[in-house]
Design a protein around this motif. Structure first.
Motif, PDB file in Angstrom:
ATOM      1  N   LEU A   1       0.858  -1.183   0.000  1.00  0.00           N
ATOM      2  CA  LEU A   1       0.000   0.000   0.000  1.00  0.00           C
ATOM      3  C   LEU A   1       0.894   1.232   0.000  1.00  0.00           C
ATOM      4  CD1 LEU A   1      -2.669  -1.031   2.679  1.00  0.00           C
ATOM      5  CD2 LEU A   1      -2.546  -1.627   0.250  1.00  0.00           C
ATOM      6  N   CYS A   2       0.911   1.940  -1.136  1.00  0.00           N
ATOM      7  CA  CYS A   2       1.856   3.046  -1.325  1.00  0.00           C
ATOM      8  C   CYS A   2       1.399   4.355  -0.709  1.00  0.00           C
ATOM      9  CB  CYS A   2       2.088   3.279  -2.814  1.00  0.00           C
ATOM     10  SG  CYS A   2       3.162   2.071  -3.575  1.00  0.00           S
ATOM     11  N   LYS A   3       0.102   4.530  -0.551  1.00  0.00           N
ATOM     12  CA  LYS A   3      -0.375   5.831  -0.076  1.00  0.00           C
ATOM     13  C   LYS A   3      -1.700   5.679   0.646  1.00  0.00           C
ATOM     14  CE  LYS A   3      -1.354  10.580  -1.464  1.00  0.00           C
ATOM     15  NZ  LYS A   3      -2.523  10.655  -0.572  1.00  0.00           N
ATOM     16  N   ALA A   4      -1.849   6.433   1.717  1.00  0.00           N
ATOM     17  CA  ALA A   4      -3.140   6.482   2.402  1.00  0.00           C
ATOM     18  C   ALA A   4      -4.176   7.041   1.422  1.00  0.00           C
ATOM     19  CB  ALA A   4      -3.052   7.360   3.644  1.00  0.00           C
ATOM     20  N   PRO A   5      -5.274   6.333   1.199  1.00  0.00           N
ATOM     21  CA  PRO A   5      -6.229   6.736   0.156  1.00  0.00           C
ATOM     22  C   PRO A   5      -7.205   7.822   0.608  1.00  0.00           C
ATOM     23  CG  PRO A   5      -6.941   4.693   1.155  1.00  0.00           C
ATOM     24  CD  PRO A   5      -5.631   5.039   1.805  1.00  0.00           C
ATOM     25  N   PHE A   6      -6.655   8.941   1.066  1.00  0.00           N
ATOM     26  CA  PHE A   6      -7.510  10.051   1.469  1.00  0.00           C
ATOM     27  C   PHE A   6      -8.144  10.693   0.237  1.00  0.00           C
ATOM     28  CE2 PHE A   6      -4.434  10.171   5.100  1.00  0.00           C
ATOM     29  CZ  PHE A   6      -5.360   9.842   6.092  1.00  0.00           C
ATOM     30  N   LEU A   7      -9.364  11.171   0.404  1.00  0.00           N
ATOM     31  CA  LEU A   7     -10.034  11.873  -0.678  1.00  0.00           C
ATOM     32  C   LEU A   7      -9.350  13.210  -0.938  1.00  0.00           C
ATOM     33  CD1 LEU A   7     -13.763  11.203   0.306  1.00  0.00           C
ATOM     34  CD2 LEU A   7     -12.396  10.028  -1.430  1.00  0.00           C
ATOM     35  N   ASN A   8      -9.503  13.699  -2.153  1.00  0.00           N
ATOM     36  CA  ASN A   8      -8.886  14.963  -2.572  1.00  0.00           C
ATOM     37  C   ASN A   8      -9.590  16.136  -1.895  1.00  0.00           C
ATOM     38  OD1 ASN A   8      -7.754  17.131  -3.871  1.00  0.00           O
ATOM     39  ND2 ASN A   8      -8.189  16.414  -5.940  1.00  0.00           N
ATOM     40  N   THR A   9      -8.861  16.853  -1.060  1.00  0.00           N
ATOM     41  CA  THR A   9      -9.474  17.980  -0.344  1.00  0.00           C
ATOM     42  C   THR A   9      -9.791  19.155  -1.257  1.00  0.00           C
ATOM     43  OG1 THR A   9      -7.270  18.786   0.272  1.00  0.00           O
ATOM     44  CG2 THR A   9      -8.408  17.373   1.861  1.00  0.00           C
ATOM     45  N   ASN A  10      -9.309  19.131  -2.492  1.00  0.00           N
ATOM     46  CA  ASN A  10      -9.665  20.178  -3.451  1.00  0.00           C
ATOM     47  C   ASN A  10     -11.029  19.929  -4.077  1.00  0.00           C
ATOM     48  OD1 ASN A  10      -7.272  21.690  -3.186  1.00  0.00           O
ATOM     49  ND2 ASN A  10      -6.192  20.283  -4.548  1.00  0.00           N
ATOM     50  N   ASP A  11     -11.568  18.704  -3.912  1.00  0.00           N
ATOM     51  CA  ASP A  11     -12.908  18.428  -4.400  1.00  0.00           C
ATOM     52  C   ASP A  11     -13.909  19.242  -3.581  1.00  0.00           C
ATOM     53  OD1 ASP A  11     -15.567  16.724  -4.051  1.00  0.00           O
ATOM     54  OD2 ASP A  11     -14.689  16.142  -5.974  1.00  0.00           O
ATOM     55  N   SER A  12     -14.830  19.880  -4.256  1.00  0.00           N
ATOM     56  CA  SER A  12     -15.737  20.802  -3.564  1.00  0.00           C
ATOM     57  C   SER A  12     -16.599  20.101  -2.534  1.00  0.00           C
ATOM     58  CB  SER A  12     -16.614  21.530  -4.584  1.00  0.00           C
ATOM     59  OG  SER A  12     -17.287  20.608  -5.422  1.00  0.00           O
ATOM     60  N   ARG A  13     -17.009  18.854  -2.818  1.00  0.00           N
ATOM     61  CA  ARG A  13     -17.817  18.132  -1.837  1.00  0.00           C
ATOM     62  C   ARG A  13     -17.002  17.799  -0.588  1.00  0.00           C
ATOM     63  NH1 ARG A  13     -21.050  14.388  -6.040  1.00  0.00           N
ATOM     64  NH2 ARG A  13     -18.914  13.978  -6.650  1.00  0.00           N
ATOM     65  N   VAL A  14     -15.770  17.349  -0.817  1.00  0.00           N
ATOM     66  CA  VAL A  14     -14.896  17.032   0.311  1.00  0.00           C
ATOM     67  C   VAL A  14     -14.615  18.290   1.128  1.00  0.00           C
ATOM     68  CG1 VAL A  14     -12.629  16.154   0.983  1.00  0.00           C
ATOM     69  CG2 VAL A  14     -13.856  15.096  -0.928  1.00  0.00           C
ATOM     70  N   ALA A  15     -14.284  19.380   0.443  1.00  0.00           N
ATOM     71  CA  ALA A  15     -13.989  20.631   1.135  1.00  0.00           C
ATOM     72  C   ALA A  15     -15.190  21.120   1.946  1.00  0.00           C
ATOM     73  CB  ALA A  15     -13.572  21.696   0.121  1.00  0.00           C
ATOM     74  N   ALA A  16     -16.385  20.970   1.377  1.00  0.00           N
ATOM     75  CA  ALA A  16     -17.584  21.417   2.089  1.00  0.00           C
ATOM     76  C   ALA A  16     -17.802  20.599   3.355  1.00  0.00           C
ATOM     77  CB  ALA A  16     -18.795  21.314   1.169  1.00  0.00           C
ATOM     78  N   ARG A  17     -17.584  19.303   3.269  1.00  0.00           N
ATOM     79  CA  ARG A  17     -17.765  18.457   4.447  1.00  0.00           C
ATOM     80  C   ARG A  17     -16.716  18.749   5.515  1.00  0.00           C
ATOM     81  NH1 ARG A  17     -19.516  14.108   0.489  1.00  0.00           N
ATOM     82  NH2 ARG A  17     -21.715  13.769   0.983  1.00  0.00           N
ATOM     83  N   LEU A  18     -15.490  18.952   5.097  1.00  0.00           N
ATOM     84  CA  LEU A  18     -14.437  19.227   6.072  1.00  0.00           C
ATOM     85  C   LEU A  18     -14.641  20.598   6.721  1.00  0.00           C
ATOM     86  CD1 LEU A  18     -11.253  17.753   4.356  1.00  0.00           C
ATOM     87  CD2 LEU A  18     -12.808  16.694   6.009  1.00  0.00           C
TER      88      LEU A  18
END
Length: 615
Positions: A450-467
C-alpha cells in the motif's frame, strides 16, 4: 417477506464457517420489524450465497394479491461481482440483465451493432420482426418475470420508475459500502464541450460556484437541448452518431430538470455544490437522500445491504437517508486466521504531495527488498494514482527490476490486469484504483504494497464542504474503508495467505484516528502489525537470480513470543498453492461522454435507454 424461510433457502449443499449463524441473525433482524438490515460480512463469508437466502424469503406470487410486490432484486455496483454471480452454478436461478450497449443486434448486416444503436433506435416507428429474439429484449423480459433479477447498480438506478422493473418485495445490494458515493456520482452533472452536444450554442455565464446561478443556466440549457432534440425527433431516420446525440440530449434534459426540481424543493435534504470555470460547469449533490429514495429505497419493501466495510451504522444511515431506528446491523465473524493475513510496517515517510519527492526513492528501494523476499511469488502494488504509479515504476526500472514489473494506463487497465493474472511468472503489478473487486486468491497474489493512504482529494468541492463542516470522522472513515478493502485482495479463503506491506506512514496515522470504526477482525490485524526483516535491495535477488534461499520474515516486537504473522509471509510460508482465475475489474461509473450513451436518465431523474423506446 417471510424471514423464517431464510435457512431453507440457502443454495449450497452445506454451510461454511459462520454462514448458518449469520442467516439466523439476519432472520431475527428482519423478524424484529426492521425494513433494512446491514450485513457486515468480511471476505470469504459467501455474501452471494447469503444474498440468495435473503432473496428466497421474498413474497411469492402464489401467496400475493395482484397489487402486492413479489420477488427480489440483486444489485451491485461492481461489474466483476455480477460476472462472478453469472458464473456461480449455485445462483443459476438469478436472471441477469445488462444495459443495451452490452448486447448486439441480430438483424442481417447489424450483427456488430450494439442494440442501443440498432435500427429500432435509429428509425422512427421501426417495427422489428425479430424483437422477440433480440438478446437484450429477451433477457429483459425474462428478468422482469423471474423471481430473482440481477443487475448492476447503474442499471438498477436507471430503471427506477420503470413499468418493466417494478417494485419488488426484497432488494439485496451487494458491496453496498459506497452507496452514498455511487449515488452522488450518478447524480453529478458534468457540463463541458465533450458532454454537452450544444455547448457551442450556449453562452456559459460566470456561475462562480453559486447554485442559484447554476439553476438559471440549467434552465436555459434545457431549452436549448429540447430544441436540438426536437429537431432530431422530427427526422424519420438517424445515423448512429445522431442517435448518440439525441440520447445524450435527453439525458441532459433529465439531469438538469432533476437538479432544478431538487434544488427548489424546500423538503429536499440534498445540498448542491458547483465547480465552474470558463470551460466547464460541474454540479454535484451532497447526501442525495431524495435520489436514493427514488432509485433504491422505493424499489422494494425490504432491503439487505451487504459489505465488509460498513464501518459505522449511524454514519452510514445518515449518508444514505435511512432512519437508524428502522435499520439493524448484523456482524458476521471473520473465519480467516489472522496469522494468514499479516500487516507489515515498512513505512518510509509520508506520500502527501509535499513529501512525495523525498519518500518515493526510499519506498522504491523498499519495494525492491519486498520483491527480493518474494522472488517467486506474484504481488500487487496499490499506487493510488497514475502519477505515483509512473514515478514508482521508473524508480524500479532504475533499480534494475523493471523486467518483473507490469504497469497499465487508464485505457489498458483491464487488459493488462487480465494478462498479469494469466501469467505464470512472478510479475509485480503496479495498479491504480484496484483496491476493490479484485480476487487474487492463492498464487494469483501472495503479497501487496500500500503506497499511499487513500484520502479523498481535499480540493474536491464536496470534500472541502464536508471538512469545513467539521466532518473529519467521515474523511478518515472513508480512507479506512478503502484500506480494509485493499487488505482483502490477496487473502480470499481460510487456507489462503498473503502479506500486506504498509509503506506510507500516513496509513499508521489513519489507523489511530479511525480506530473506533475498525471491525474487530481488522483491529486484530492492526494490533499484530510488525516490522519485517527484509533482505537487502538486490536486483539479482528481486529477479530470482540467486541460489540463496529466501529469508523467512521475522517479526519484531511480539509480546506473545510467537512467530506470529511473519511466519506466514513469503515463499517460506505454508498454505495452499491452488490457483484461481476469478475475474477482477473496475467499477463502472456513469457515462460522461455523450457519444457512448449507456447511462441515461428519465424525466424523474433515472437514466433511460433511449427516447423512442424508454426501457
Amino acid at each position: 417477506m417471510n424471514p423464517e424461510r431464510i435457512v431453507g433457502e440457502f443454495p449450497a449443499p452445506e454451510f461454511r464457517g459462520t454462514q448458518q449463524q449469520a442467516l439466523a441473525d439476519i432472520r431475527d433482524a428482519f423478524a424484529a420489524g426492521n425494513d433494512v438490515v446491514l450485513v457486515r460480512a468480511p471476505t470469504g463469508s459467501g455474501k452471494s450465497l447469503l444474498a440468495r437466502s435473503i432473496m428466497g424469503c421474498a413474497r411469492r406470487a402464489a401467496n400475493a394479491d395482484p397489487s402486492d410486490a413479489v420477488g427480489a432484486y440483486y444489485t451491485t455496483p461492481q461489474v466483476s461481482q455480477l460476472d462472478d454471480v453469472a458464473e456461480d452454478d449455485l445462483l443459476e436461478d438469478f436472471k441477469l440483465i445488462r444495459g443495451k450497449s452490452n448486447y448486439t443486434c441480430i438483424l442481417p448486416g447489424e450483427e456488430t451493432t450494439p442494440v442501443d444503436r440498432a435500427p429500432c433506435a435509429r428509425e422512427r416507428g421501426y417495427d422489428c420482426a425479430v424483437k422477440h429474439r433480440c438478446p437484450y429484449f429477451s433477457d429483459r423480459a425474462i428478468a422482469s418475470s423471474r423471481d430473482y433479477a440481477a443487475m448492476t447498480l447503474a442499471y438498477f438506478m436507471r430503471t427506477a420508475g420503470s413499468e418493466v422493473f417494478r417494485k419488488r418485495d426484497v432488494c439485496v445490494v451487494d458491496e453496498a459500502h459506497g452507496l452514498a458515493e455511487w449515488a452522488e456520482m450518478y447524480a453529478t452533472i458534468d457540463l463541458n464541450t465533450r458532454t454537452v452536444p450544444v455547448w457551442e450554442d450556449v453562452r456559459v455565464p460566470d456561475v462562480d460556484g453559486d447554485p442559484d446561478k447554476a439553476v438559471d443556466f440549467a434552465e436555459h440549457l434545457v431549452r436549448v437541448c429540447e430544441g436540438a432534440k426536437d429537431d432530431l425527433l422530427g427526422q424519420d431516420e438517424l445515423t448512429a452518431e445522431e442517435v448518440a446525440r439525441r440520447d445524450r440530449l435527453q439525458e441532459l434534459i433529465s439531469e438538469l430538470n432533476w437538479f432544478v426540481e431538487d434544488y427548489r424543493d424546500p423538503e429536499s435534504a440534498t445540498t448542491w455544490v458547483v465547480d465552474a470555470d470558463e470551460s466547464a460547469v460541474t454540479i454535484k449533490p451532497m447526501d442525495p437522500e431524495r435520489y436514493l429514495a427514488h432509485t433504491v429505497w422505493d424499489r422494494a419493501n425490504k432491503h439487505a445491504l451487504l459489505s465488509a466495510t460498513i464501518l459505522n451504522k449511524a454514519a452510514f444511515c445518515r449518508s444514505v437517508g435511512l432512519d437508524p431506528s428502522n435499520v439493524a446491523l448484523v456482524d458476521v465473524e471473520h473465519t480467516f486466521p489472522v496469522e494468514n493475513r499479516p500487516l507489515y510496517d515498512v513505512t518510509q515517510g509520508k506520500m502527501t504531495y509535499e513529501h512525495r519527492e523525498q519518500t518515493l526513492p526510499k519506498m522504491a528501494e523498499t519495494v525492491v527488498r519486498v520483491m527480493a523476499h518474494h522472488p517467486d511469488e506474484k504481488g500487487i502494488i496499490h499506487a493510488h494514482s497514475y502519477d505515483i504509479a509512473e514515478k514508482l515504476a521508473s524508480r524500479l526500472d532504475d533499480f534494475g527490476v523493471g523486467d518483473r514489473v507490469r504497469t497499465h494506463d487508464s485505457d489498458s487497465r483491464d487488459a493488462e490486469l487480465d494478462r498479469w493474472k494469466a501469467s505464470d511468472a512472478p510479475e509485480v503489478f503496479v495498479s491504480v484504483k484496484m483496491e476493490e473487486a479484485l480476487d487474487l486468491a492463492h498464487d494469483l497474489g501472495r503479497w501487496q504494497v500500500l503506497c499511499k493512504a487513500p484520502f479523498l482529494n481535499t480540493n474536491d468541492s464536496r470534500v472541502a464542504a464536508r471538512l469545513s463542516d467539521g466532518q473529519w470522522a467521515w474523511y478518515y472513515r472513508t480512507a479506512l474503508r478503502t484500506v480494509i478493502q485493499a487488505c482483502g485482495r490477496v487473502v480470499r479463503a481460510p487456507d489462503d495467505y498473503g502479506a500486506t506491506y504498509v509503506a506510507d506512514s500516513s496509513i499508521l496515522d489513519l489507523f489511530e484516528r479511525a480506530r473506533t470504526d475498525m471491525p474487530p477482525w481488522f483491529a486484530e490485524q492492526v494490533d499484530r502489525m510488525s516490522t519485517p526483516d527484509l533482505p537487502p535491495a538486490s536486483a539479482q535477488a528481486a529477479l530470482g537470480e540467486t541460489t540463496t534461499s529466501v529469508q523467512q520474515v521475522e517479526t519484531a516486537g511480539k509480546s506473545d513470543g510467537s512467530s506470529g504473522s511473519g511466519s506466514r509471509s513469503g515463499s517460506a510460508s505454508g498454505g495452499s498453492s491452488t490457483s484461481s482465475d476469478s475475474s477482477g475489474g473496475a467499477p463502472v461509473g456513469r457515462t460522461t461522454d455523450y457519444s457512448s450513451g449507456d447511462d441515461r436518465r428519465d424525466s424523474q431523474g433515472s437514466p433511460v435507454a433511449d427516447v423512442w423506446d424508454t426501457e
